[in-house]
Write an enzyme that holds these catalytic residues in place. Structure first.
Site, PDB file in Angstrom:
ATOM      1  N   CYS A  78     -14.104  -3.120  -0.277  1.00 54.58           N
ATOM      2  CA  CYS A  78     -12.854  -3.038  -1.038  1.00 54.58           C
ATOM      3  C   CYS A  78     -11.949  -4.230  -0.736  1.00 54.58           C
ATOM      4  O   CYS A  78     -11.327  -4.800  -1.642  1.00 54.58           O
ATOM      5  CB  CYS A  78     -12.140  -1.729  -0.722  1.00 54.58           C
ATOM      6  SG  CYS A  78     -10.580  -1.509  -1.615  1.00 54.58           S
TER       7      CYS A  78
ATOM      8  N   SER B  69       0.813  -1.218   0.000  1.00 55.82           N
ATOM      9  CA  SER B  69       0.000   0.000   0.000  1.00 55.82           C
ATOM     10  C   SER B  69       0.843   1.264   0.000  1.00 55.82           C
ATOM     11  O   SER B  69       0.342   2.348  -0.296  1.00 55.82           O
ATOM     12  CB  SER B  69      -0.906   0.006   1.231  1.00 55.82           C
ATOM     13  OG  SER B  69      -0.122   0.094   2.414  1.00 55.82           O
ATOM     14  N   GLY B  70       2.106   1.137   0.383  1.00 60.80           N
ATOM     15  CA  GLY B  70       2.956   2.306   0.570  1.00 60.80           C
ATOM     16  C   GLY B  70       3.135   2.659   2.026  1.00 60.80           C
ATOM     17  O   GLY B  70       3.924   3.540   2.368  1.00 60.80           O
ATOM     18  N   GLY B  71       2.404   1.961   2.905  1.00 60.68           N
ATOM     19  CA  GLY B  71       2.508   2.197   4.333  1.00 60.68           C
ATOM     20  C   GLY B  71       3.471   1.239   5.007  1.00 60.68           C
ATOM     21  O   GLY B  71       4.039   0.338   4.388  1.00 60.68           O
ATOM     22  N   VAL B  72       3.625   1.413   6.320  1.00 66.84           N
ATOM     23  CA  VAL B  72       4.604   0.631   7.066  1.00 66.84           C
ATOM     24  C   VAL B  72       4.156  -0.806   7.290  1.00 66.84           C
ATOM     25  O   VAL B  72       4.979  -1.729   7.288  1.00 66.84           O
ATOM     26  CB  VAL B  72       4.925   1.322   8.414  1.00 66.84           C
ATOM     27  CG1 VAL B  72       3.692   1.379   9.315  1.00 66.84           C
ATOM     28  CG2 VAL B  72       6.086   0.638   9.116  1.00 66.84           C
ATOM     29  N   ASP B  73       2.863  -1.045   7.476  1.00 67.76           N
ATOM     30  CA  ASP B  73       2.389  -2.383   7.828  1.00 67.76           C
ATOM     31  C   ASP B  73       2.634  -3.395   6.713  1.00 67.76           C
ATOM     32  O   ASP B  73       3.124  -4.502   6.963  1.00 67.76           O
ATOM     33  CB  ASP B  73       0.901  -2.338   8.187  1.00 67.76           C
ATOM     34  CG  ASP B  73       0.608  -1.422   9.359  1.00 67.76           C
ATOM     35  OD1 ASP B  73       1.446  -1.361  10.276  1.00 67.76           O
ATOM     36  OD2 ASP B  73      -0.446  -0.764   9.357  1.00 67.76           O
ATOM     37  N   SER B  74       2.271  -3.044   5.487  1.00 74.89           N
ATOM     38  CA  SER B  74       2.464  -3.971   4.372  1.00 74.89           C
ATOM     39  C   SER B  74       3.947  -4.176   4.079  1.00 74.89           C
ATOM     40  O   SER B  74       4.375  -5.275   3.709  1.00 74.89           O
ATOM     41  CB  SER B  74       1.731  -3.479   3.125  1.00 74.89           C
ATOM     42  OG  SER B  74       2.186  -2.198   2.717  1.00 74.89           O
TER      43      SER B  74
ATOM     44  N   GLY C 281      -0.835  -6.489   5.165  1.00 68.33           N
ATOM     45  CA  GLY C 281      -0.392  -5.964   6.448  1.00 68.33           C
ATOM     46  C   GLY C 281      -1.528  -5.739   7.428  1.00 68.33           C
ATOM     47  O   GLY C 281      -1.404  -4.900   8.329  1.00 68.33           O
TER      48      GLY C 281
ATOM     49  N   ILE D 206      -1.984  -2.231  -5.963  1.00 67.69           N
ATOM     50  CA  ILE D 206      -3.240  -2.183  -6.711  1.00 67.69           C
ATOM     51  C   ILE D 206      -3.667  -0.732  -6.882  1.00 67.69           C
ATOM     52  O   ILE D 206      -3.907  -0.022  -5.906  1.00 67.69           O
ATOM     53  CB  ILE D 206      -4.339  -2.993  -5.998  1.00 67.69           C
ATOM     54  CG1 ILE D 206      -3.906  -4.454  -5.879  1.00 67.69           C
ATOM     55  CG2 ILE D 206      -5.665  -2.892  -6.762  1.00 67.69           C
ATOM     56  CD1 ILE D 206      -4.867  -5.315  -5.083  1.00 67.69           C
TER      57      ILE D 206
ATOM     58  N   CYS E  99      -9.868   6.492   1.058  1.00 66.32           N
ATOM     59  CA  CYS E  99      -8.908   6.924   0.036  1.00 66.32           C
ATOM     60  C   CYS E  99      -9.511   7.819  -1.042  1.00 66.32           C
ATOM     61  O   CYS E  99      -8.805   8.640  -1.629  1.00 66.32           O
ATOM     62  CB  CYS E  99      -8.240   5.707  -0.599  1.00 66.32           C
ATOM     63  SG  CYS E  99      -9.346   4.633  -1.551  1.00 66.32           S
TER      64      CYS E  99
END
EC number: 2.8.1.13
Length: 359
Positions: free
Chosen positions: A99, A13-18, A123, A37, A195
């Protein structure tokens, strides 16, 4: 968790978790490919993958190829259109769970098929426990971050192909791992917005989707519990159950929205006690932990993300619909939101709230 060189597609996703989820899998011997995606590309779906320039980590041992898959057309039809239609029908939607089912897992499994991977991963803060007969969806270890509520739509088959590497970690532990892995998003703040909803203002999204709608609906009646007109509103889609602010009504006691009437463009308000519900009707069910109940069964029900849950009895009333009877009244039961059922930490099923019953 280790399965040497088994190929996993990780949703990036661009975040830390993933990012941390991907690095954990690499450290545990998996072969990782990232999949980003795209959903807001203003074009139709693409059936092929494109190489993405995303680099997740500054450490070479935690670098992996990332591809992108455009599902903007599906997202527009299955998520945004659903979101708008629910508000126009007097319901309050939850686009994130739709989603997850129709876009994220659809895209990840498509990517796995194209890249010949056997598993997918995200994530999300939830856990999956697979036994001989089925896979169980469980709450995440971090109660403040648990996202199992948003995953109730996933099938047992989808769960069997999914890994959730951060589900047994706290957010603080994920941040610490991100620093160790050299993740570029280690300090990135979390987004609390939907989003496709700028500034978290869904009303503007609804208005812009239907030119002239706001003008057409402005001036609808606000009635009290006895049916007396006590004010006027800006249009029923712009209010939700339990809303207190923005009513523009002077009253000796606080008033809350307790019913929306799309046909008459009318909203009903009352005291806080009017928000209490003993029952609800749910439809569009998905049962993962148990077979669809044929007789009454017990569980704990959550009616919103931050809800702590309430003991209840689930009773089948007609095909694909169930009555949920709470042991204690629940406040602001909202049609369009999900009711998710738990036994201890396990998600056994869920559905969409069709009707709130105050009696």
């Amino acid at each position: 968790m280790m399965k040497d060189k088994e190929h996993v597609i990780v949703g990036i996703s661009g975040g830390v978790d993933s990012a941390v989820a991907a690095c954990i899998l690499i450290e545990n011997g998996y072969r990782v490919t990232g999949l980003h995606i795209k959903v807001l590309d203003h074009s139709d779906d693409s059936l092929h993958l494109e190489k993405s320039p995303l680099i997740i980590s500054d450490r070479k041992e935690f670098r992996f190829p990332v591809f992108s898959l455009n599902l903007s057309g599906s997202f527009r039809r299955d998520v945004i259109d659903y979101f708008l239609q629910d508000y126009l029908s007097g319901r309050t939607p939850n686009p994130c769970m739709v989603c997850n089912k129709l876009i994220k897992w659809k895209g990840l499994l498509k990517g796995a098929d194209l890249l010949q991977a056997t598993l997918v991963a995200t994530g999300h803060y939830a856990r999956i426990d697979c036994g001989r007969e089925k896979c169980r969806l469980l709450k995440g270890t971090d109660s403040q971050k648990d996202q199992s509520y948003f995953l109730w739509m996933l099938s047992s088959e989808e769960l069997s192909k999914t890994l959730l590497p951060v589900g047994n970690l706290t957010k603080q532990e994920v941040r610490e791992l991100a620093r160790r892995f050299g993740v570029r998003a280690a300090e990135k703040k979390e987004s609390q917005e939907i989003c496709f909803v700028p500034d978290n203002d869904y009303r503007e999204v609804v208005k812009s989707s239907r030119p002239g709608l706001a003008e057409k609906l402005t001036g609808g009646e606000i009635i009290d519990t006895e049916g007396k007109v006590i004010g006027h509103h800006a249009g029923y889609p712009f209010y939700t159950i339990g809303q207190r602010k923005g009513l523009g009504i002077s009253s000796p006691e606080p008033l809350y929205v307790n019913r929306l009437d799309p046909e008459k463009n009318r909203i009903r308000v009352g005291g806080k006690a009017m928000l209490q519900c003993r029952k609800l009707i749910a439809g569009q069910m998905n049962w993962t932990g148990i077979s669809p109940p044929e007789t009454s069964t017990r569980a704990a029900a959550r009616i919103r993300y931050r809800d702590t849950g309430e003991a209840c009895t689930i009773v089948p009333v007609e095909k694909e619909r169930f009555e949920v009877i709470f042991d204690k009244p629940k406040q602001s039961v909202t049609p369009g939101q999900a009711v998710v059922f738990y036994r201890d930490d396990e998600v056994i099923g869920g559905g969409i709230i069709v009707e709130a019953i105050s009696e």
